[in-house]
Enzyme design. Sequence first.
Site, PDB file in Angstrom:
ATOM      1  N   GLY A 197       0.828  -1.196   0.000  1.00  0.00           N
ATOM      2  CA  GLY A 197       0.000   0.000   0.000  1.00  0.00           C
ATOM      3  C   GLY A 197       0.857   1.239   0.000  1.00  0.00           C
ATOM      4  O   GLY A 197       2.067   1.199   0.239  1.00  0.00           O
TER       5      GLY A 197
ATOM      6  N   VAL B 105       4.319   0.942   1.892  1.00  0.00           N
ATOM      7  CA  VAL B 105       4.544  -0.272   2.677  1.00  0.00           C
ATOM      8  C   VAL B 105       4.713  -1.431   1.715  1.00  0.00           C
ATOM      9  O   VAL B 105       3.925  -1.604   0.778  1.00  0.00           O
ATOM     10  CB  VAL B 105       3.374  -0.540   3.648  1.00  0.00           C
ATOM     11  CG1 VAL B 105       3.646  -1.796   4.476  1.00  0.00           C
ATOM     12  CG2 VAL B 105       3.151   0.647   4.577  1.00  0.00           C
TER      13      VAL B 105
ATOM     14  N   LYS C  23       7.854  -0.475   6.035  1.00  0.00           N
ATOM     15  CA  LYS C  23       7.334   0.858   5.757  1.00  0.00           C
ATOM     16  C   LYS C  23       8.490   1.794   5.475  1.00  0.00           C
ATOM     17  O   LYS C  23       9.387   1.968   6.321  1.00  0.00           O
ATOM     18  CB  LYS C  23       6.517   1.379   6.936  1.00  0.00           C
ATOM     19  CG  LYS C  23       5.910   2.754   6.688  1.00  0.00           C
ATOM     20  CD  LYS C  23       4.938   3.157   7.783  1.00  0.00           C
ATOM     21  CE  LYS C  23       4.267   4.477   7.446  1.00  0.00           C
ATOM     22  NZ  LYS C  23       3.262   4.852   8.462  1.00  0.00           N
TER      23      LYS C  23
ATOM     24  N   ASP D 236      -3.308   8.926  15.047  1.00  0.00           N
ATOM     25  CA  ASP D 236      -3.865   8.619  13.724  1.00  0.00           C
ATOM     26  C   ASP D 236      -4.724   7.367  13.815  1.00  0.00           C
ATOM     27  O   ASP D 236      -4.627   6.469  12.980  1.00  0.00           O
ATOM     28  CB  ASP D 236      -2.743   8.434  12.702  1.00  0.00           C
ATOM     29  CG  ASP D 236      -3.258   8.529  11.260  1.00  0.00           C
ATOM     30  OD1 ASP D 236      -4.399   9.013  11.075  1.00  0.00           O
ATOM     31  OD2 ASP D 236      -2.539   8.114  10.341  1.00  0.00           O
TER      32      ASP D 236
ATOM     33  N   GLY E 198       0.219   8.992   2.367  1.00  0.00           N
ATOM     34  CA  GLY E 198       0.803  10.317   2.287  1.00  0.00           C
ATOM     35  C   GLY E 198       2.208  10.395   2.828  1.00  0.00           C
ATOM     36  O   GLY E 198       2.982  11.284   2.444  1.00  0.00           O
ATOM     37  N   MET E 199       2.575   9.491   3.726  1.00  0.00           N
ATOM     38  CA  MET E 199       3.906   9.542   4.344  1.00  0.00           C
ATOM     39  C   MET E 199       4.905   8.618   3.667  1.00  0.00           C
ATOM     40  O   MET E 199       6.107   8.758   3.852  1.00  0.00           O
ATOM     41  CB  MET E 199       3.811   9.182   5.824  1.00  0.00           C
ATOM     42  CG  MET E 199       3.005  10.163   6.655  1.00  0.00           C
ATOM     43  SD  MET E 199       2.960   9.687   8.402  1.00  0.00           S
ATOM     44  CE  MET E 199       4.690   9.876   8.838  1.00  0.00           C
TER      45      MET E 199
END
Length: 681
Positions: A18, A25, A40, A136, A21-22
């Site tokens: 996936g 992964v 990640k 989050d 925004g950061m």
Amino acid sequence: MLRSGQNFAGYSIERMLGVGGMGAVYLARHPRMNRRVALKVLNDDLAADPKARLAFDRESILAVELDHPNIIPIYDRSGPQDPALWLAMRHINGGDASSLLTPWPEGLPVEQAIRLITDAAHALDYAHSKGVLHRDVKPANLLIEQDPRVGERAMLTDFGIARTLDDTTTNSGVVASLAYTAPERFTDQRPTDHRADIYSLGCTFYQLLTGQPPFPRTSQAAVIAAHLGQPVPLTTTRRPDLPRGLDSVIATSLAKDPEQRYQTCADLADAAHRALGYRRAAPPPRATPAAEAVEKPAPATTFTAATPEVTNSRPVTAEATAAATADRRISRRSLLIGGAITVPVTAAVITAAVTQFDSGGGTANSAAPSAAVTPDTVLTGHTDGVRAVAFSPEGALLVSGSLDQTAQVWEVSARRAGGAPISTGHPVQTVAFSPDGSLLATAGGAKGEWTTQLWDVLARQPDGQPLNPGSCTGIETTAFSPDGTLLAVGRRVGNGSAIQLWNTRTRQLDGQQLDSGNATAALAFSPDGTLLAASQGTGIDSKVRLWNTATRQPLATDLTGHLGEVVSIAFSPDGALLATSSLDTTARLWDVRARQPIGPLTGHVGAVSTVAFSPDGRWVATGGVDKTVRLWDVASRNRIGQPLTAHTDRVTSVRFSPDGTLMASGSQDGTVRLWRLSTTR
């Protein structure tokens, strides 16, 4: 972007899982450990920012130290000299909570949603206790694992943007997803603390229940404005079949003022469990991929011909729902399902006359207080005999274990079942709560298959693997030590130790075991935990042995005098007295320090199956195969009042509530009866 087969930081990239925004992964494999991980990798611009790198280093150190079964563990992270910022985490091949909504666009089954939120609550409260905020919390960060031991469970991930709780910097630039962000994070009026995570957990819960976040809007500005000023939506508006109590749970979770929210995530989860008591008897059907089981309405409160019939005529109202959620600081283990429902009792009080006593008892002390016993409620639903009952330490719950292979959790204030029974997989001979109420032990079996299982009371799921009893022909008793570190299990064996002592943390046998012969049918720890009383032997050789729990050695003098097997043991609250009941038709009181009998309690016709002290130590309750429950005055050893005769089969277990206002009795007739107690003079 990394390609399949590429080597990165020692890991072999297999595929992308996936992107966000950061960063992205990837599924990767460690070349030496032959283990797949979720890798990640943060975006290059973050790695190039000295402040972002410093924050990542600080926060990843905190995240690596989090060790909880509902938090994704981090195996490795980037070092100061690495050009990229990355984390290697455990890979969960089960998707996230948002993916569960694909076949359930209108929301998950309510029990499943509460179970997942409870898992997340456990994880967040643990992180908060370590000084770490998540910041989050959302369905996409709640990964779903199918564990063959405990079934489906949720695991929280992505603590990469966590802050310490003492960080007073307000959030002027919000990183978390706006749909789940607490309103205080959009302003500079106050620092953000752990209650922002509670707000986000409430938003996540709302989405799992209804299929959408609480404030779906077409622009970011509109979403922020809704968090800041719009009223909290009702879950029942989108799903009329939901318990109305969940509206209050969501409203409290999403309060604009953090002071008005639940103060721990467990409080939120507890309140959600409470709300299940307001499920409607026949919710309207809705289109779903699979039919949901509809909970049957709670049975009317009834009594046998021995007492007048009593019915619960008070309906559940919106006012009752509001009252049930008014106290937001709910005890973590208080799974009150029904809130403030009461059961009006019209049965005549059975006056306790201490002047009446059986042969073998002395004259009653007329100055001593006696007890008035009021038949309260009969709890039905088991399909086979009830073998054991136990109140939770705070008295909110009552558990009954049955030969029908279930343990039913009853909500005491509402006098009703708290959801579906726990399916134990074995006939239940004994139940016991841990001192903090977090664990329930069940034990029993049949035909050579015997087991002891610990259960997470809040999640209603197994807590670890069953405790292996080894070769035995029966398990009839368990007892937690007062500090909760040990679980004693009494067994029937051919040779060797009959008492197992398990460490409740490691789930391993703890040190030297106790060799009590070949049969232990009753166990009890002293209130200070220094002694363990255990029955030993059968017939005229039956006795009670006291063990020093520190040295694992027996005391010099056994308690002898029963002419049949001792099947139940209880210490008085101050530890000075011991009560025992036996197949020889008597119960007995003992002076623990002197190791001497004080006198028998006689009157039952047949074996006395169970014995219990009241919380203040003034009374002893017994139950027997003669289908009666009897109450005794400890000081005079005289029976109080007439035998209670409502059960239609032998009484197997009696227990007092922690506040001493109720007594519960379980019977082979498959019912649990509650009796209300009061002091008279």
